[in-house]
Design an enzyme around this catalytic site. Structure first.
Site, short mmCIF file in Angstrom:
data_model
loop_
_atom_site.label_atom_id
_atom_site.label_comp_id
_atom_site.label_asym_id
_atom_site.label_seq_id
_atom_site.Cartn_x
_atom_site.Cartn_y
_atom_site.Cartn_z
N SER A 21 -20.08 -3.35 -7.32
CA SER A 21 -20.75 -4.42 -8.06
C SER A 21 -20.47 -4.38 -9.56
O SER A 21 -20.29 -5.42 -10.19
CB SER A 21 -22.26 -4.35 -7.82
OG SER A 21 -22.78 -3.09 -8.22
N LYS A 27 -17.97 9.19 -1.94
CA LYS A 27 -18.84 8.31 -2.72
C LYS A 27 -19.35 9.08 -3.92
O LYS A 27 -20.02 10.11 -3.78
CB LYS A 27 -20.00 7.80 -1.86
CG LYS A 27 -20.91 6.84 -2.61
CD LYS A 27 -22.02 6.32 -1.71
CE LYS A 27 -22.93 5.35 -2.44
NZ LYS A 27 -24.01 4.84 -1.55
N ARG A 33 -27.78 -2.36 -6.93
CA ARG A 33 -29.18 -1.96 -6.73
C ARG A 33 -30.13 -3.10 -7.06
O ARG A 33 -31.18 -3.25 -6.43
CB ARG A 33 -29.47 -0.71 -7.57
CG ARG A 33 -28.74 0.51 -7.02
CD ARG A 33 -28.86 1.73 -7.91
NE ARG A 33 -28.04 2.83 -7.35
CZ ARG A 33 -27.66 3.89 -8.03
NH1 ARG A 33 -28.01 4.04 -9.30
NH2 ARG A 33 -26.93 4.83 -7.45
N TYR A 83 -16.29 -8.43 -3.46
CA TYR A 83 -17.07 -9.67 -3.55
C TYR A 83 -16.18 -10.86 -3.86
O TYR A 83 -16.59 -12.01 -3.69
CB TYR A 83 -18.15 -9.51 -4.63
CG TYR A 83 -19.07 -8.35 -4.35
CD1 TYR A 83 -20.10 -8.46 -3.44
CD2 TYR A 83 -18.88 -7.12 -4.98
CE1 TYR A 83 -20.94 -7.38 -3.16
CE2 TYR A 83 -19.71 -6.04 -4.72
CZ TYR A 83 -20.73 -6.18 -3.80
OH TYR A 83 -21.55 -5.11 -3.52
N LYS A 114 -29.14 10.07 -8.15
CA LYS A 114 -28.58 10.43 -6.84
C LYS A 114 -27.53 11.54 -6.94
O LYS A 114 -26.70 11.70 -6.06
CB LYS A 114 -28.00 9.19 -6.16
CG LYS A 114 -29.03 8.07 -5.99
CD LYS A 114 -28.53 6.93 -5.11
CE LYS A 114 -29.63 5.89 -4.91
NZ LYS A 114 -29.26 4.84 -3.94
N LYS A 155 -15.46 5.28 -3.07
CA LYS A 155 -16.37 4.38 -3.78
C LYS A 155 -16.86 5.09 -5.04
O LYS A 155 -17.32 6.23 -4.94
CB LYS A 155 -17.55 4.02 -2.87
CG LYS A 155 -18.54 3.04 -3.49
CD LYS A 155 -19.71 2.77 -2.54
CE LYS A 155 -20.71 1.81 -3.19
NZ LYS A 155 -21.88 1.57 -2.33
#
Length: 335
Positions: free
Chosen positions: A281, A201, A211, A319, A224, A255
């Protein structure tokens, strides 16, 4: 190696001439079996609306996610992945709601398994949906601490397994969490619960709409980068995948997805383990936004998912999953 036949004896276009010929020699296939549908479930009154940065994606309530699960099952999608959107006022620095048996994520797991018992439910293990500062781990004096966080993640994973989850998805990127989680599952009677580790990731800019969707973006303090992989690195990702498999991961994930297809290919070739990718996303928002503007044809959705398969992925979290599964079913019906 035999010599290439001289033109015009060699004409690759012969096998591109008709849809039937193209299908007959297609090297890569995509089916509903390759899809996992990520869904957002909210406990916030009035928040079950379309997410502005993800047009076409809505948050479900515990009741409405049952209908989503039934739709997934009808379309042959084997798994649905639950992401919680929790009440901002209930978020704390200690993140204790993350392992509450009655938090929104665990209630959604039970509701889905009650409605469609055979549909697999995957979860997300990270503290950010319940963390006052938006991070995946506990924060002490400005540092995201590793070992204390792992203890919390194990408690979170056990609560999800107790709720009926089939696949746990640790997405936090703390060191050692796979081994700790696997040991806890074995010790607590959940040896059949699988782990799909977010093993590679990256600290990506493609997560912004997600988020927003889980309500973690506005409260994120800093970034992060101290626990997610630098986008410049490939070998580091391979080390993380090797470690997670050695610690007991059953499947691994890369990811984001499309910007990291080289990583997908390397993971599949090097480890020959079940390999998944998350079409995140930001990828969804770019494609869906361009399609709605008329700049791209909707055909790019399947083209993109085929790219994941061609890169060696066994499955994709997307999605677009229900729309693609519906389109594939329609095409198969015509056949």
């Amino acid at each position: 190696m035999s010599p290439i036949a001289p033109f015009p004896m060699s004409r690759p276009r012969r096998l591109r001439r008709t849809p039937g010929l193209r299908a007959m020699v297609a090297e890569t296939a995509l089916s509903a079996d390759n899809l996992i549908w990520p869904v957002f479930v909210t406990e916030v009154a009035g928040a079950d609306i379309e997410i502005p940065s993800m047009p076409g994606v809505t948050r479900f309530t515990v009741d409405s996610v049952k209908a989503a699960a039934e739709r997934a099952a009808r379309l042959g999608i084997p798994a649905i992945c639950v992401f919680p959107h929790s009440d901002q006022e209930g978020k704390t620095d200690s993140c204790e709601r993350a392992w509450d048996p009655d938090n929104i994520g665990n209630r959604a797991i039970r509701a889905i398994k009650e409605a469609v018992p055979d549909l697999m439910v995957m979860t997300d293990i990270a503290l950010d949906p319940y963390n006052a500062n938006g991070h995946d781990g506990l924060v002490r004096d400005g540092e995201i601490v590793n070992d204390e966080t792992v203890e919390c993640l194990v408690r979170m994973g056990l609560a999800q397994a107790e709720a009926g989850a089939d696949i746990l998805g640790p997405s936090d990127m703390m060191d050692g969490r796979i081994g700790a989680l696997r040991a806890a599952l074995e010790q607590n009677g959940h040896s059949n619960v699988a782990i799909m580790s977010y093993a590679a990731k990256y600290a990506s800019g493609f997560y912004g709409p997600f988020r927003d969707a889980v309500g973690a973006g506005a409260r994120l303090v800093g970034d992060k980068k101290t626990y997610q992989i630098d986008p410049a690195n490939r070998d580091e990702a391979m080390r993380c995948v090797a470690r997670d498999l050695a610690e007991g991961a059953d499947m691994v994930m890369v990811k984001p997805g499309m910007p990291y297809l080289d990583i997908c290919r390397m993971v599949r070739d090097r480890f020959a383990a079940p390999t998944f990718a998350y079409q995140v996303s930001g990828e969804y928002a770019m494609l869906e936004g361009a399609i709605r503007q008329g700049w791209l044809s909707r055909d790019v959705v399947v083209e993109g998912l085929l790219a994941f398969r061609r890169a060696g992925c066994d499955g994709i979290l997307s999605y677009f999953a229900p729309d693609v599964a519906e389109a594939l079913a329609t095409t198969a019906g015509r056949g």
